[in-house]
Design an enzyme around this catalytic site. Structure first.
Site, PDB file in Angstrom:
ATOM      1  N   LYS A 221       0.856  -1.153  -0.021  1.00  0.00           N
ATOM      2  CA  LYS A 221       0.005  -0.008   0.024  1.00  0.00           C
ATOM      3  C   LYS A 221       0.907   1.260   0.054  1.00  0.00           C
ATOM      4  CE  LYS A 221      -4.346  -1.585   1.825  1.00  0.00           C
ATOM      5  NZ  LYS A 221      -5.300  -1.551   2.679  1.00  0.00           N
ATOM      6  N   ARG A 255      -3.450 -10.106   5.237  1.00  0.00           N
ATOM      7  CA  ARG A 255      -4.003 -10.038   3.854  1.00  0.00           C
ATOM      8  C   ARG A 255      -3.184  -9.669   2.879  1.00  0.00           C
ATOM      9  NH1 ARG A 255      -7.168  -6.707   0.405  1.00  0.00           N
ATOM     10  NH2 ARG A 255      -8.617  -7.719  -0.822  1.00  0.00           N
TER      11      ARG A 255
END
Length: 275
Positions: A221, A255
């Site tokens: 991210k 995740r």
């Protein structure tokens, strides 16, 4: 601490890995990579071989300012994929990443075992009812607004306190309808600035007070690649570092895009953490 996935009890007191399968053209890292059944099945096979416990299928990109996707398009992207995975890999535990109750219901009918909702039921008032009816584990994430508006909704008086209050309210609402297996996701990157993401990670251990398993999704991210001034493709090392810190803070599900590396991270962390 266990969750019931289609009759299979999964012990999430031992950290597990959830592999990301985005069947979208515009996801920030892997958009457009898995566009046909063969590519999807090869990707799933690799993630299962690498040690993924869960496969998370998403048909609606939730990156900041992502284009809205119609219900019909999301169904067309996800339902055949879920059905194909369940048919070819019956041992796989499939999660459907959606905030729409009808998408969730149709994927559960095809064999999905978990619902992963970025809105914790706030974008579809029928979501809790569907999850309660099917009695599947439910991942509720913290977000404000929608993927299209969340980047403008980063104002907090006390970030961690407000997120914990949000979860207290959403957990109570879910419990009142009989949803038993709950997992919380603090929502890194959703209605949070880069500095707020690191503040959240710094205080992640406070989420243990909810007495529920919690999922962390920081894989590649912007809090990593923008901080390091690199591309998402170069952000695997940074992802591993933050995943390790998340495990230290109590995360029970990672995740990730890169399953093998996350599984290795957990194995090494366990060697240090086991008393």
């Amino acid at each position: 601490m266990t969750i019931n996935c289609n009759g299979q009890l999964i012990d999430v007191s031992i950290p597990k890995v959830m592999g990301i399968l985005n069947v979208t053209p515009d996801s920030f890292f892997d958009g457009g990579r898995y566009t046909n059944d063969r590519e999807v099945l090869l990707r799933v096979e690799q993630m299962l071989t690498d040690g993924a416990t869960f496969i998370d299928v998403g048909g609606y990109s939730s990156k900041p300012n992502a284009a809205a996707v119609s219900v019909q398009e999301e169904k067309a992207r996800t339902i055949p994929v879920v059905a194909s995975i369940v048919q070819h890999f019956p041992e796989a535990i499939v999660s459907i990443d959606t905030f729409r109750s009808d998408v969730a219901q149709l994927c559960l009918d095809q064999g999905a075992a978990i619902v992963n909702d970025i809105s914790a039921g706030l974008l579809d008032p029928l979501m809790f009812k569907i999850v309660a009816n099917y009695q599947v584990p439910y991942i509720m994430m913290h977000m404000k607004g929608t993927p299209q508006s969340m980047s403008t909704l980063t104002q907090y008086d006390d970030l961690v306190k407000e997120i914990l209050l949000y979860f207290s309210e959403r957990i109570a609402a879910a419990r009142s309808l009989g949803i038993s297996d709950l997992i919380v996701d603090p929502g890194f990157g959703f209605a949070k600035t880069i500095d707020q993401n690191f503040e959240l990670l710094r205080h992640l251990d406070l989420f243990k007070s909810l007495e529920l398993p919690f999922l962390v999704g920081v894989s590649r991210k912007s809090m990593i690649h923008k901080t390091l001034q690199i591309s998402p493709e170069e952000a695997l090392n940074g992802t591993t570092v933050l995943n390790t810190l998340a495990l230290e803070k109590g995360a029970t599900i990672l995740r990730v895009h890169d399953v093998k590396e996350a599984v290795e991270t957990i194995k090494l962390w366990e060697k240090v953490s086991i008393q």
